[in-house]
Design a protein around this motif. Structure first.
Motif, PDB file in Angstrom:
ATOM      1  N   HIS A 111       0.875  -1.178   0.000  1.00 47.91           N
ATOM      2  CA  HIS A 111       0.000   0.000   0.000  1.00 47.91           C
ATOM      3  C   HIS A 111       0.907   1.221   0.000  1.00 47.91           C
ATOM      4  O   HIS A 111       1.523   1.551   1.012  1.00 47.91           O
ATOM      5  CB  HIS A 111      -0.910  -0.025   1.231  1.00 47.91           C
ATOM      6  N   THR A 141       0.931   4.265   2.731  1.00 47.82           N
ATOM      7  CA  THR A 141       1.341   3.962   4.110  1.00 47.82           C
ATOM      8  C   THR A 141       2.607   3.114   4.182  1.00 47.82           C
ATOM      9  O   THR A 141       3.230   3.023   5.242  1.00 47.82           O
ATOM     10  CB  THR A 141       0.227   3.202   4.855  1.00 47.82           C
ATOM     11  N   LEU A 178      -5.162  -1.358   7.714  1.00 45.71           N
ATOM     12  CA  LEU A 178      -5.515   0.036   7.431  1.00 45.71           C
ATOM     13  C   LEU A 178      -6.633   0.518   8.358  1.00 45.71           C
ATOM     14  O   LEU A 178      -6.620   1.665   8.814  1.00 45.71           O
ATOM     15  CB  LEU A 178      -5.949   0.185   5.967  1.00 45.71           C
ATOM     16  N   LEU A 223      -5.051   1.178  11.670  1.00 44.91           N
ATOM     17  CA  LEU A 223      -4.271   2.410  11.586  1.00 44.91           C
ATOM     18  C   LEU A 223      -5.185   3.628  11.702  1.00 44.91           C
ATOM     19  O   LEU A 223      -4.906   4.577  12.453  1.00 44.91           O
ATOM     20  CB  LEU A 223      -3.517   2.437  10.255  1.00 44.91           C
ATOM     21  N   GLN A 224      -6.294   3.576  10.998  1.00 43.97           N
ATOM     22  CA  GLN A 224      -7.274   4.667  11.031  1.00 43.97           C
ATOM     23  C   GLN A 224      -7.902   4.798  12.415  1.00 43.97           C
ATOM     24  O   GLN A 224      -8.066   5.904  12.951  1.00 43.97           O
ATOM     25  CB  GLN A 224      -8.350   4.358   9.987  1.00 43.97           C
ATOM     26  N   LYS A 281      -5.381   6.238  14.919  1.00 42.15           N
ATOM     27  CA  LYS A 281      -5.160   7.667  14.669  1.00 42.15           C
ATOM     28  C   LYS A 281      -6.293   8.488  15.287  1.00 42.15           C
ATOM     29  O   LYS A 281      -6.052   9.513  15.928  1.00 42.15           O
ATOM     30  CB  LYS A 281      -5.080   7.924  13.166  1.00 42.15           C
TER      31      LYS A 281
END
Length: 363
Positions: free
Chosen positions: A252, A255, A282, A285-286, A289
């Motif tokens: 990806h 990232t 992902l 990760l989101q 965050k």
């Protein structure tokens, strides 16, 4: 400025009062003429009905307890003896219902009901760490089987002695994430490795990452952001186990996340599995965050894999497993590695419940 807190019972009484208000509103003829408001109030009532029903069971048990305590203090010895037995039963029943209600008050983690992707990687300790990673994989698959859940390996890198440098697998079953999420972190083992001739005890580690599975709606991936490479699958020692380019590596680009999958003979199946892992990473990760932005706290899930960064220790010479977050030790290591980890799961869920209640201002 201090945060105002209320007790669990006060909160339940508040919910019951709101439930009764909703029943009165729904019986009001003027509300019936407003379909939108009627539907809204009906949904709110439905959401409260179950917890209020259980709360009323708790209040009935409290009434029975008061009666039994009166009989216990009375002059009739036969009735007092019966009351003593009844008190013990009622207290046990009350505690079970109270804990159930307490859990129901906890603001829910939206991921709790999801399937899960678990990633186990050998940490410090070479081949012994890889063997320990295989032990953890078996422990989790056995636990999942006990729950009636399905397990599927998505990607693995086995070693010649039967360990894993890395193994990634999916657990499918309702509530899987709520059971596995607290397993994230560094797991430490202390034992004499099979590769050790002098009988000296070694300390090794493996890291575990637990990710809620994400679907395509939750994580949008632009095909232009992907670099997809195919290559031939390799087995122990790097030898080729497939004569076609069926293995898939997906990068990806935004990232830098790289996912490889070579366990299937079909390139399409390997790609689908790799995409499932990529979506989960992902999504995590989101999610992290957003959590960091909300709380201002930055936390890594598994750390670096160093020995000091541990959540649980598996000590073979002393036949014990210690969870350092709970300060809980179980003296039956073989059973734990055979999947009997429910005691840790339940205590960690209880700890999370208490923390969430505090965060919601309920003591």
């Amino acid at each position: 400025m201090t945060t105002q807190t209320i007790t669990v019972l006060d909160k339940l009484a508040e919910l019951e009062q709101r439930f009764e208000e909703l029943e009165q509103l729904l019986a009001d003829p003027t509300v019936a003429t407003d379909p939108q408001r009627l539907a809204q109030l009906g949904r709110e009532r439905a959401e409260l009905e179950e917890i209020v029903t259980v709360y009323r069971q708790l209040k009935e048990i409290d009434r029975q307890l008061a009666q039994a305590e009166e009989l216990l203090e009375g002059e009739d010895p036969d009735l007092a003896e019966l009351a003593a037995d009844e008190l013990e039963r009622l207290r046990e029943e009350r505690e079970a219902i109270y804990q159930d209600l307490r859990r129901r008050l906890v603001p829910k983690d939206p991921n709790d009901e999801k399937d899960v992707i678990v990633e186990i990687r050998a940490g410090t300790g070479g081949e012994e760490a890889a063997l320990f990673a295989a032990d953890l994989y078996r422990m989790y698959t056995r636990y999942a089987e006990r729950q009636g859940w399905k397990v599927e390996v998505l990607s693995s890198s086995p070693t010649e002695l039967g360990g894993f440098k890395e193994v990634i697998f999916e657990v499918r079953g309702r509530g899987a994430y709520s059971h596995f999420k607290h397993e994230s972190g560094v797991h430490r083992v202390q034992r004499v490795p099979v590769t050790e001739s002098s009988g000296r005890i070694h300390t090794s580690t493996a890291t575990v990452a637990v990710l809620p599975e994400a679907d395509e709606v939750e994580v949008q991936i632009d095909e232009n952001d992907l670099r997809i490479e195919v290559f031939r699958s390799s087995g122990h020692g790097g030898q080729s186990v497939n004569t076609t380019d069926s293995a898939v590596r997906i990068t990806h680009l935004p990232t830098g996340i790289v996912v490889s999958c070579q366990d299937e003979r079909s390139q399409l199946k390997n790609r689908l599995k790799a995409m499932a892992v990529l979506r989960a990473r992902l999504y995590e990760l989101q999610r992290r965050k957003q959590e960091e932005e909300r709380t201002g706290i930055r936390r890594a899930q598994v750390g670096t894999g160093e020995r000091a960064e541990k959540i649980r220790t598996y000590n073979f010479p002393q036949d014990r497993v210690t969870d350092h977050r709970l300060k809980l030790t179980v003296n039956n290591l073989a059973a734990v590695l055979d999947g009997e980890i429910a005691v840790f799961v339940q205590e960690l869920q209880a700890l999370e419940t208490a923390e969430r209640l505090r965060a919601a201002g309920i003591s």
